[in-house]
Structures are given as structure tokens and as C-alpha cells.
Motif scaffolding. Structure first.
Motif, PDB file in Angstrom:
ATOM      1  N   HIS A 115       2.655   2.769  -3.553  1.00 41.45           N
ATOM      2  CA  HIS A 115       1.981   3.168  -4.299  1.00 41.45           C
ATOM      3  C   HIS A 115       2.304   4.431  -4.436  1.00 41.45           C
TER       4      HIS A 115
ATOM      5  N   ASN B 277      -6.167   5.506   1.505  1.00 39.55           N
ATOM      6  CA  ASN B 277      -5.582   4.241   1.449  1.00 39.55           C
ATOM      7  C   ASN B 277      -5.413   3.497   2.613  1.00 39.55           C
TER       8      ASN B 277
ATOM      9  N   VAL C 282       0.892  -1.131  -0.040  1.00 41.29           N
ATOM     10  CA  VAL C 282       0.221  -0.008   0.003  1.00 41.29           C
ATOM     11  C   VAL C 282       0.863   1.297  -0.016  1.00 41.29           C
ATOM     12  N   LEU C 283       1.887   1.216   0.782  1.00 37.16           N
ATOM     13  CA  LEU C 283       2.628   2.453   0.995  1.00 37.16           C
ATOM     14  C   LEU C 283       3.463   2.880  -0.249  1.00 37.16           C
TER      15      LEU C 283
ATOM     16  N   CYS D  78      -0.363   6.729  -2.616  1.00 33.26           N
ATOM     17  CA  CYS D  78      -0.708   6.456  -1.390  1.00 33.26           C
ATOM     18  C   CYS D  78      -1.204   7.637  -0.591  1.00 33.26           C
TER      19      CYS D  78
END
Length: 160
Positions: A16, A23, A13-14, A19
Motif C-alpha cells: 500500500h 499499519n 499491507v506493505l 503503508c
């Protein structure tokens, strides 16, 4: 649930490029649905190291995160460090000998805050220049004691 597995998911997630807080909220809510327990302190600590500004933004929108940051005694200054922070280290490798694989090891002593040094190292904004050879590639760093680090450097290869 292992923390290692959770951190891998969080890293996904981080990393991206887009982000944001939304998110992180989605990630956290998904964890609440999927797992019996969610180690929020582990999540906050990891984001603190990887994306401190994003953690700060999240804490402004989420009271639980704000309380955890307070309980962990994370200083506000640490979370608002300038993303564009740079550290330039000047050195002279003229008297140094590289190891067999071309790596130079030098001792660096600084009065800079350890958090800023770690922050810049992780974001590759800790730059080293040799007075004679120009820019060097920082391939590793190891903290020896307070304000002392071993830096592992190699000559940058010229573009061909």
C-alpha cells in the motif's frame, strides 16, 4: 497457519502506498487475535528484505521489534540504506550474442555490499547501460559467488 499465507497478507499491507508503522502495528495486533502463534521473526525478516527503512521506523516505536532485530543481529546500516540508492553498471554488448529470446547474459563483478545490490535490484534502481546501445532492461540477476553475479539483460524497446 502457514508462513506463506502470512507473508501474502503482509505483502498486501506493505505494498500500500501509504503503508507506515501504524499499519504494521495493526497487522501484528490482528495476527495476535487471529492466530495461536505469530512468527515475528518471519515477519521481521520479510520486512527487512522488502522495506528496511519501515522496519527501522517500527523498531524505534516497538521494543519487541527492536529486541528481535538485535537477536537477529541485523546491522543498523542495513535498515537505513538510502531509499534512493542507485547502481549504474556500464557494459559493452558489442561482442555478446543474445539467446534465442533476445536475452543477453553477462558476468558482473563488484565490490559493492551484497545487501545494497539486492536492495537496488528489488527496487529496480540497479541500472545497466551499454556503451553503444544505451539503457538496457535488467530482467534477472543470479548470484554466482561472493561479489559475482550473472545479469540477464535485453534491449529496451523504443516507445512507439
Amino acid at each position: 497457519m502457514s508462513h506463506e499465507h502470512l507473508i501474502k497478507e503482509l505483502d498486501f499491507v506493505l505494498t500500500h502506498p501509504l503503508c507506515g508503522v501504524k499499519n504494521l502495528e495493526n497487522f501484528y495486533n490482528n495476527c495476535l487475535f487471529m492466530y495461536d502463534t505469530v512468527p515475528l521473526i518471519v515477519i521481521v525478516d520479510h520486512i527487512r528484505r522488502e522495506k528496511p527503512r519501515l522496519l527501522n521506523e517500527w523498531s524505534e516505536k516497538n521494543e519487541i521489534i527492536q529486541k528481535i532485530i538485535t537477536e537477529m543481529e541485523i546491522p543498523k546500516e542495513e535498515l537505513v540504506l538510502n531509499q534512493n540508492s542507485n547502481i549504474l553498471i556500464m557494459t559493452d554488448l558489442e561482442k555478446e550474442q543474445p539467446s534465442s529470446n533476445g536475452i543477453y547474459k553477462i558476468l558482473w563483478t563488484t565490490e559493492l555490499d551484497e545487501n545494497k545490490v539486492d536492495f537496488c535490484f528489488k527496487r529496480k534502481t540497479l541500472k545497466v547501460q551499454c556503451r553503444k546501445n544505451g539503457n538496457l532492461e535488467l530482467v534477472g540477476m543470479k548470484k554466482i559467488e561472493l561479489n559475482k553475479y550473472n545479469l540477464y539483460l535485453k534491449m529496451k524497446e523504443e516507445l512507439k
